[in-house]
Design an enzyme around this catalytic site. Structure first.
Site, short mmCIF file in Angstrom:
data_model
loop_
_atom_site.label_atom_id
_atom_site.label_comp_id
_atom_site.label_asym_id
_atom_site.label_seq_id
_atom_site.Cartn_x
_atom_site.Cartn_y
_atom_site.Cartn_z
N ILE A 1 -0.27 3.64 -0.84
CA ILE A 1 -0.91 2.98 0.31
C ILE A 1 -0.41 1.55 0.48
O ILE A 1 -0.21 1.08 1.59
CB ILE A 1 -2.45 3.04 0.19
CG1 ILE A 1 -2.94 4.49 0.12
CG2 ILE A 1 -3.12 2.27 1.32
CD1 ILE A 1 -2.46 5.39 1.25
N GLU A 2 -0.20 0.86 -0.61
CA GLU A 2 0.24 -0.54 -0.53
C GLU A 2 1.66 -0.68 0.02
O GLU A 2 1.91 -1.54 0.85
CB GLU A 2 0.16 -1.21 -1.90
CG GLU A 2 -1.24 -1.58 -2.34
CD GLU A 2 -1.84 -2.74 -1.56
OE1 GLU A 2 -1.11 -3.49 -0.87
OE2 GLU A 2 -3.07 -2.89 -1.64
#
Length: 192
Positions: free
Chosen positions: A65-66
């Site tokens: 996600i990052e």
């Protein structure tokens, strides 16, 4: 007058079409999930997870996600690497790990270092927030101070230990936690 013969659709092509449709329904979701949640840096994720007694699925989800697994990722606010760690946070983590003299911002672009620092920070947040996934992940995104503040407000935390909602001025954090949870649920199956 001659009668016209009715054309009948042969059963074999119809059965083949039905079989293809069933296979598509079964296989496509798996293929889509694999492309949405790839597994990269698996050895480094497992190492960092082992060092900090974390579920590798959690590290994989946060990295996905990052940064979408981009080791060279740089955010508009200055976060770096797979785990998108701010340089100031990286320096603090390096100091806690006894590596202050060896720290430069550029080490955050190394996948193994990024995962080790991110793993250290997630372990720290899990410990700080009593192992609560939502609080730890929200703090990774919005900061510990913000989460501590929300936990004191009954509008967001009914018991002072868990978050039931996020403030209207922090919708991105709620969305972030939701995305990490979804990726985590997928990676749980993958890493088992």
């Amino acid at each position: 007058m001659k009668k016209r013969k009715k054309r009948r659709f042969p059963l074999v092509p119809l059965a083949m079409l039905a079989l293809l449709a069933v296979l598509f329904v079964i296989v496509y979701p798996r293929m889509a999930a694999r492309s949405q949640y790839p597994v990269r840096y698996e050895a480094e994720i497992r190492k960092a997870a082992e060092v900090y007694s974390l579920d590798p699925a959690l590290l994989a989800a946060v990295a996905r996600i990052e940064s979408s697994y981009r080791a060279d990722a740089r955010s508009y606010v200055g976060a770096l690497g797979l785990m998108q760690i701010m340089p100031e946070t990286g320096a603090w983590i390096a100091e806690k790990r006894g590596e202050r003299d060896a720290f430069t911002d550029e080490v955050l672009l190394d996948p193994e270092t990024s995962l080790l620092y991110g793993g250290w920070y997630i372990r720290y947040l899990m410990d700080e927030f009593g192992g609560d996934f939502t609080c730890a992940v929200a703090a990774y995104h919005a900061g510990q101070g913000a989460v501590r503040k929300w936990l004191k407000d009954p509008a967001y935390s009914p018991d002072g230990r868990t978050l039931a909602a996020f403030p209207a001025d922090a919708p991105k954090t709620g969305h972030y936690v939701s995305k990490v949870r979804k990726a985590y649920d997928y990676y749980l199956k993958k890493y088992r």
